[in-house]
Design a protein around this motif. Structure first.
Motif, PDB file in Angstrom:
ATOM      1  N   LEU B 145     -56.773  37.592   4.572  1.00 22.57           N
ATOM      2  CA  LEU B 145     -55.891  38.565   3.646  1.00 22.57           C
ATOM      3  C   LEU B 145     -55.968  40.127   3.784  1.00 22.57           C
ATOM      4  O   LEU B 145     -55.700  40.650   3.874  1.00 22.57           O
ATOM      5  CB  LEU B 145     -55.677  37.978   2.780  1.00 22.57           C
ATOM      6  CG  LEU B 145     -54.568  38.421   1.188  1.00 22.57           C
ATOM      7  CD1 LEU B 145     -52.935  38.682   2.151  1.00 22.57           C
ATOM      8  CD2 LEU B 145     -54.793  37.630   0.037  1.00 22.57           C
ATOM      9  N   SER B 147     -58.545  41.091   5.934  1.00 22.14           N
ATOM     10  CA  SER B 147     -58.456  41.485   7.247  1.00 22.14           C
ATOM     11  C   SER B 147     -56.988  42.021   7.400  1.00 22.14           C
ATOM     12  O   SER B 147     -56.780  42.619   8.187  1.00 22.14           O
ATOM     13  CB  SER B 147     -58.694  40.310   8.355  1.00 22.14           C
ATOM     14  OG  SER B 147     -58.955  40.925   9.197  1.00 22.14           O
ATOM     15  N   ALA B 148     -55.480  41.303   7.432  1.00 24.11           N
ATOM     16  CA  ALA B 148     -54.088  41.534   7.139  1.00 24.11           C
ATOM     17  C   ALA B 148     -53.954  42.829   6.367  1.00 24.11           C
ATOM     18  O   ALA B 148     -53.432  43.294   6.734  1.00 24.11           O
ATOM     19  CB  ALA B 148     -53.245  40.407   6.911  1.00 24.11           C
ATOM     20  N   LEU B 149     -54.660  43.458   5.216  1.00 25.48           N
ATOM     21  CA  LEU B 149     -54.136  44.200   4.169  1.00 25.48           C
ATOM     22  C   LEU B 149     -54.759  45.545   5.375  1.00 25.48           C
ATOM     23  O   LEU B 149     -54.331  46.883   5.896  1.00 25.48           O
ATOM     24  CB  LEU B 149     -54.629  44.282   3.348  1.00 25.48           C
ATOM     25  CG  LEU B 149     -54.523  43.376   2.368  1.00 25.48           C
ATOM     26  CD1 LEU B 149     -55.438  43.085   1.158  1.00 25.48           C
ATOM     27  CD2 LEU B 149     -53.659  43.610   1.649  1.00 25.48           C
ATOM     28  N   GLY B 151     -55.011  45.358   9.079  1.00 28.91           N
ATOM     29  CA  GLY B 151     -53.639  46.329  10.087  1.00 28.91           C
ATOM     30  C   GLY B 151     -53.253  46.298   8.821  1.00 28.91           C
ATOM     31  O   GLY B 151     -52.556  47.602   9.640  1.00 28.91           O
TER      32      GLY B 151
END
Lengths: 193, 164
Positions: B145, B147-149, B151
């Protein structure tokens, strides 16, 4: 009551889950003129925590608090379902998939998620770098670049007959097929599977 | 069709796919309904095993109908609902006309969509299931999560330099 809980604890078939998910679209519209979309929450969190003066994150995220509460609810729902409505039996995965994944080194099918990948021990290894860091980054970057994810494009967008969402959904699948059938095996070998 | 009162409107920001077009914003406890709706949604995600990395692998390997059934029947249900809302001119519970913004085509839906697809097959989760996986106790997904933020943030930082 117990029988009811037992009944609820079985895995739900697609024809139960799909329509409930689809009903989220009218529920959000009728409750508050809201368009269904989950990846937007990631943008709102960035806007709330690290806007850094970037125009893309300079907006009134407080107006979108509903979206953050919705994803908080998704987490709570996950907690409730796993702790109070857990399926007593192990997950049934297609035999063909088990065979394919065994060839990649995934042999433990006892849980919803493969323990060989999703564990803290893998965090500072190549496995963690691939499955958590790279995978998460691609999901966050890609959904925002595409302007939505499965909920915003595939479900909300196609439901309201928007062709850009059909294109987006097609390319979600193209990326997924390419990763699964071409890139995943060499990548998994590279990180030690 | 002459009675269609629901218009598709353009939004100020085409990058925002989940715009909030409510005029009188919900405040305080009124916002709880979204928490409850999200909770139901999270329960469905777990009970239909949509959060499972294995189910996503089955989907991309065309070895199970389950995920296609889920997404397909969700789309059909959503489509019927949107048509009913339009034709019967259903209003929000606060009496507002329901607005569904038009999505504008841009290259990002192709390039970004493709990039998301690559990530989806690795993580076995689109953004919704990420939250449900964490709630279910797969706490290491917190890293995914974050890492998704990251990105999302990097996209925002370079949004005006990317082809669109």
């Amino acid at each position: 009551m117990n029988t009811f809980l037992q009944w609820l604890s079985q895995p739900w078939p697609w024809y139960v889950a799909g329509p409930i998910i689809g009903l989220t679209v009218p529920a959000l519209l009728i409750l508050g003129n809201k368009t269904f979309g989950i990846s937007s929450s990631l943008r709102h969190i960035c806007a709330a925590c690290v806007p850094a003066g970037i125009p893309f994150f300079s907006y009134n995220w407080r107006k979108e608090t509903w979206n953050l509460l919705f994803v908080l609810g998704v987490g709570i729902g996950g907690f409730l379902a796993t702790n109070f409505l857990a399926n007593p039996d192990t997950i049934v995965i297609s035999e063909a998939t088990q065979r394919d994944l065994a060839a990649l080194g995934i042999t433990d099918y006892s849980d919803l998620m493969p323990s060989q990948i999703f564990s803290w021990e893998n965090l500072f290894t190549g496995k963690g770098l691939l499955f958590f860091v790279l995978g998460g980054f691609l999901v966050g970057f890609g959904t925002r670049y595409a302007g939505g994810c499965t909920s915003g494009h595939a479900i909300m967008g196609i439901s309201s007959l928007q062709w850009p969402s059909v294109i987006a959904t097609i390319f979600f699948m193209v990326g997924g097929f390419l990763m699964t059938h071409v890139l995943l095996e060499p990548l998994m070998k590279l990180v030690g599977f | 069709m002459s009675k269609v009162a629901v218009k598709n409107t353009g939004v100020e920001d085409p990058n925002c796919v989940a715009p909030n077009l409510q005029q009188n914003h919900d405040k305080g406890l009124e916002l709880l309904k979204y928490l409850i709706l999200g909770t139901l949604f999270g329960i469905v995600f777990v009970k239909a095993e949509i959060i499972s990395w294995f189910r996503i692998q089955e989907m991309f390997r065309l070895q199970s109908f389950h995920m296609y059934g889920v997404i397909g029947s969700a789309v059909v249900t959503g489509m019927i609902s949107v048509q009913l809302i339009k034709r019967l001119n259903i209003k929000t519970i606060h009496g507002e006309t329901i607005l569904i913004p038009d999505k504008v085509f841009k290259k990002g839906q192709v390039i970004g969509g493709f990039i998301f697809g690559l990530g989806w097959a690795i993580t076995g989760a689109c953004p919704g299931p990420l939250f449900a996986q964490i709630g279910s106790g797969y706490t290491v997904v917190l890293v995914t999560l974050i890492s998704a933020l990251a990105g999302t943030w990097v996209y925002g930082k370079f949004a005006d330099k990317l082809p669109n």
